[in-house]
Design a protein around this motif. Sequence first.
Motif, PDB file in Angstrom:
ATOM      1  N   THR A  81       9.713  53.314 -20.578  1.00 23.49           N
ATOM      2  CA  THR A  81      10.996  53.583 -20.787  1.00 23.49           C
ATOM      3  C   THR A  81      11.740  54.294 -19.808  1.00 23.49           C
ATOM      4  O   THR A  81      12.864  54.096 -19.525  1.00 23.49           O
ATOM      5  N   SER A  82      10.826  55.128 -18.919  1.00 27.54           N
ATOM      6  CA  SER A  82      11.544  55.569 -17.764  1.00 27.54           C
ATOM      7  C   SER A  82      11.642  54.579 -16.496  1.00 27.54           C
ATOM      8  O   SER A  82      12.143  55.105 -15.594  1.00 27.54           O
ATOM      9  N   ASP A  83      11.192  53.613 -16.542  1.00 28.91           N
ATOM     10  CA  ASP A  83      11.432  52.583 -15.603  1.00 28.91           C
ATOM     11  C   ASP A  83      12.593  51.787 -15.519  1.00 28.91           C
ATOM     12  O   ASP A  83      12.934  51.066 -14.562  1.00 28.91           O
ATOM     13  N   VAL A  84      13.582  51.991 -16.574  1.00 27.50           N
ATOM     14  CA  VAL A  84      14.841  51.344 -16.473  1.00 27.50           C
ATOM     15  C   VAL A  84      15.785  52.332 -16.472  1.00 27.50           C
ATOM     16  O   VAL A  84      16.043  53.258 -16.962  1.00 27.50           O
ATOM     17  N   HIS A  85      16.437  52.402 -15.102  1.00 25.15           N
ATOM     18  CA  HIS A  85      17.423  53.437 -14.802  1.00 25.15           C
ATOM     19  C   HIS A  85      18.827  52.996 -15.027  1.00 25.15           C
ATOM     20  O   HIS A  85      19.224  52.078 -14.629  1.00 25.15           O
ATOM     21  N   ARG A  86      19.468  53.438 -15.948  1.00 23.21           N
ATOM     22  CA  ARG A  86      20.839  53.222 -16.377  1.00 23.21           C
ATOM     23  C   ARG A  86      22.047  54.303 -16.011  1.00 23.21           C
ATOM     24  O   ARG A  86      21.819  55.171 -16.176  1.00 23.21           O
ATOM     25  N   ALA A  87      23.096  53.702 -15.307  1.00 25.00           N
ATOM     26  CA  ALA A  87      24.010  54.627 -14.895  1.00 25.00           C
ATOM     27  C   ALA A  87      25.481  54.089 -14.747  1.00 25.00           C
ATOM     28  O   ALA A  87      25.575  52.944 -14.319  1.00 25.00           O
ATOM     29  N   ASN A  88      26.253  54.863 -14.999  1.00 23.67           N
ATOM     30  CA  ASN A  88      27.964  54.405 -14.925  1.00 23.67           C
ATOM     31  C   ASN A  88      28.113  53.252 -15.821  1.00 23.67           C
ATOM     32  O   ASN A  88      28.977  52.369 -15.259  1.00 23.67           O
ATOM     33  N   ASN A  89      27.428  52.596 -16.859  1.00 27.10           N
ATOM     34  CA  ASN A  89      27.874  51.438 -17.821  1.00 27.10           C
ATOM     35  C   ASN A  89      29.160  51.877 -18.664  1.00 27.10           C
ATOM     36  O   ASN A  89      29.132  53.071 -19.052  1.00 27.10           O
ATOM     37  N   SER A  90      29.776  51.066 -19.211  1.00 29.67           N
ATOM     38  CA  SER A  90      30.739  50.907 -20.097  1.00 29.67           C
ATOM     39  C   SER A  90      30.715  49.906 -21.157  1.00 29.67           C
ATOM     40  O   SER A  90      30.056  48.926 -20.691  1.00 29.67           O
ATOM     41  N   TYR A  91      31.182  50.254 -22.429  1.00 29.78           N
ATOM     42  CA  TYR A  91      30.808  49.180 -23.424  1.00 29.78           C
ATOM     43  C   TYR A  91      32.202  48.917 -24.411  1.00 29.78           C
ATOM     44  O   TYR A  91      33.096  50.183 -24.276  1.00 29.78           O
ATOM     45  N   TYR A  92      32.512  48.015 -24.830  1.00 26.22           N
ATOM     46  CA  TYR A  92      33.665  47.714 -25.752  1.00 26.22           C
ATOM     47  C   TYR A  92      32.965  46.829 -26.846  1.00 26.22           C
ATOM     48  O   TYR A  92      32.524  45.776 -26.442  1.00 26.22           O
ATOM     49  N   ASN A  93      33.066  47.015 -28.102  1.00 25.14           N
ATOM     50  CA  ASN A  93      32.737  46.203 -29.365  1.00 25.14           C
ATOM     51  C   ASN A  93      31.345  45.753 -29.119  1.00 25.14           C
ATOM     52  O   ASN A  93      31.238  44.557 -29.246  1.00 25.14           O
ATOM     53  N   CYS A  94      30.671  46.822 -28.996  1.00 24.90           N
ATOM     54  CA  CYS A  94      29.012  46.394 -28.870  1.00 24.90           C
ATOM     55  C   CYS A  94      28.434  46.773 -30.369  1.00 24.90           C
ATOM     56  O   CYS A  94      28.677  48.218 -30.835  1.00 24.90           O
ATOM     57  N   THR A  95      27.544  46.382 -31.015  1.00 26.42           N
ATOM     58  CA  THR A  95      26.637  46.582 -31.845  1.00 26.42           C
ATOM     59  C   THR A  95      26.006  48.149 -31.474  1.00 26.42           C
ATOM     60  O   THR A  95      26.017  49.119 -32.264  1.00 26.42           O
ATOM     61  N   GLY A  96      25.232  48.308 -30.477  1.00 27.12           N
ATOM     62  CA  GLY A  96      24.785  49.360 -29.893  1.00 27.12           C
ATOM     63  C   GLY A  96      24.737  49.444 -28.404  1.00 27.12           C
ATOM     64  O   GLY A  96      24.651  48.269 -27.736  1.00 27.12           O
ATOM     65  N   TYR A  97      24.811  50.384 -27.751  1.00 27.61           N
ATOM     66  CA  TYR A  97      24.896  50.681 -26.357  1.00 27.61           C
ATOM     67  C   TYR A  97      23.415  50.484 -25.606  1.00 27.61           C
ATOM     68  O   TYR A  97      23.182  49.557 -24.815  1.00 27.61           O
TER      69      TYR A  97
ATOM     70  N   ASN B  24      14.542  58.997 -22.525  1.00 27.89           N
ATOM     71  CA  ASN B  24      14.946  59.076 -21.296  1.00 27.89           C
ATOM     72  C   ASN B  24      16.565  58.640 -21.291  1.00 27.89           C
ATOM     73  O   ASN B  24      16.872  57.433 -21.430  1.00 27.89           O
ATOM     74  N   PRO B  25      17.698  59.474 -21.223  1.00 29.83           N
ATOM     75  CA  PRO B  25      18.746  59.261 -21.165  1.00 29.83           C
ATOM     76  C   PRO B  25      19.504  58.269 -19.995  1.00 29.83           C
ATOM     77  O   PRO B  25      18.881  58.324 -19.102  1.00 29.83           O
ATOM     78  N   ALA B  26      20.670  57.727 -20.544  1.00 24.86           N
ATOM     79  CA  ALA B  26      21.209  57.219 -19.271  1.00 24.86           C
ATOM     80  C   ALA B  26      22.005  58.168 -18.461  1.00 24.86           C
ATOM     81  O   ALA B  26      22.386  59.269 -18.958  1.00 24.86           O
ATOM     82  N   PHE B  27      22.258  57.840 -17.146  1.00 31.12           N
ATOM     83  CA  PHE B  27      23.046  58.836 -16.255  1.00 31.12           C
ATOM     84  C   PHE B  27      24.370  58.526 -16.397  1.00 31.12           C
ATOM     85  O   PHE B  27      24.592  57.500 -15.805  1.00 31.12           O
ATOM     86  N   GLN B  28      25.466  59.313 -16.740  1.00 28.50           N
ATOM     87  CA  GLN B  28      26.701  59.552 -16.614  1.00 28.50           C
ATOM     88  C   GLN B  28      27.333  57.923 -16.909  1.00 28.50           C
ATOM     89  O   GLN B  28      28.151  57.666 -16.500  1.00 28.50           O
ATOM     90  N   ASP B  29      26.896  57.535 -18.177  1.00 35.23           N
ATOM     91  CA  ASP B  29      27.716  56.528 -18.705  1.00 35.23           C
ATOM     92  C   ASP B  29      28.807  56.684 -19.336  1.00 35.23           C
ATOM     93  O   ASP B  29      29.089  57.864 -19.694  1.00 35.23           O
ATOM     94  N   VAL B  30      29.716  55.986 -19.149  1.00 35.59           N
ATOM     95  CA  VAL B  30      31.108  56.074 -19.501  1.00 35.59           C
ATOM     96  C   VAL B  30      31.286  56.035 -20.981  1.00 35.59           C
ATOM     97  O   VAL B  30      31.990  56.723 -21.661  1.00 35.59           O
ATOM     98  N   GLY B  31      30.266  55.229 -21.722  1.00 34.07           N
ATOM     99  CA  GLY B  31      30.466  55.233 -23.043  1.00 34.07           C
ATOM    100  C   GLY B  31      31.589  53.989 -23.538  1.00 34.07           C
ATOM    101  O   GLY B  31      31.711  53.193 -22.756  1.00 34.07           O
ATOM    102  N   ASN B  32      31.922  54.310 -24.762  1.00 35.27           N
ATOM    103  CA  ASN B  32      32.685  53.352 -25.269  1.00 35.27           C
ATOM    104  C   ASN B  32      34.169  53.146 -24.831  1.00 35.27           C
ATOM    105  O   ASN B  32      34.818  54.705 -24.746  1.00 35.27           O
ATOM    106  N   VAL B  33      34.841  52.196 -24.377  1.00 31.00           N
ATOM    107  CA  VAL B  33      36.383  52.338 -23.851  1.00 31.00           C
ATOM    108  C   VAL B  33      37.019  51.767 -25.239  1.00 31.00           C
ATOM    109  O   VAL B  33      36.645  51.396 -26.110  1.00 31.00           O
ATOM    110  N   GLY B  34      38.482  52.209 -25.311  1.00 26.74           N
ATOM    111  CA  GLY B  34      39.206  51.996 -26.287  1.00 26.74           C
ATOM    112  C   GLY B  34      39.719  50.723 -26.725  1.00 26.74           C
ATOM    113  O   GLY B  34      40.421  50.192 -27.622  1.00 26.74           O
ATOM    114  N   ALA B  35      39.444  49.774 -25.729  1.00 29.98           N
ATOM    115  CA  ALA B  35      40.198  48.355 -25.601  1.00 29.98           C
ATOM    116  C   ALA B  35      39.374  47.557 -24.807  1.00 29.98           C
ATOM    117  O   ALA B  35      38.509  48.014 -23.977  1.00 29.98           O
TER     118      ALA B  35
END
Length: 183
Positions: free
Chosen positions: A110-126, A133-144
């Motif tokens: 699980t630590s071999d996939v590095h995730r950073a600065n991603n954003s999401y809209y209308n997704c079942t799950g991120y 192993n958390p993502a680094f600085q993900d933007v998270g869900n955008v409003g539109a």
Amino acid sequence: VSSSSTAFVAAATSGSHQFIGCRFVGGSGGLTVSGNAAYAVHCVFESNQGTGIQASTGSVLAVNCSFYAQTGHGIAWTGAPAGSVVANCHFENVNQASKYAINNGSGTNTSDVHRANNSYYNCTGYENGFGDNPAFQDVGNVGASGFTAPGSGDFSATTAIKAVGMPGTLENTSAYRGYMDNG
């Protein structure tokens, strides 16, 4: 690059493969990876009837890509991922039941996939399968919606996605028009 069949649009089965500025449309998925490495940079994965990038083994580098309306996961690993990166990507309408924008279904590394600065809209799950192993600085869900008219192939950024860093932190290309175009 498109496929109307039940096959993936493209396959990276051995050695290193680079896909830069590609648009993967249709097929049973966008890109399947089983081998050393696949690099997808500034690519659009659009309406794949399955997972955008499906890796059974090997590493994946997905940078500045857009994943729109996948019926599977945005990116998924079924085998142990090796040194993979998912950064500056936007996932939109990856909203089928039990599907995630980024999924590690391997149960390992699980630590071999590095995730950073991603954003999401209308997704079942991120994300799924990464344990502590958390993502680094993900933007998270955008409003539109982040795209102007994705159903017509226009992946130009809307104000919603520009507000979280596109262009700049997050970038992608359009099939025929986008904010990275020169003209």
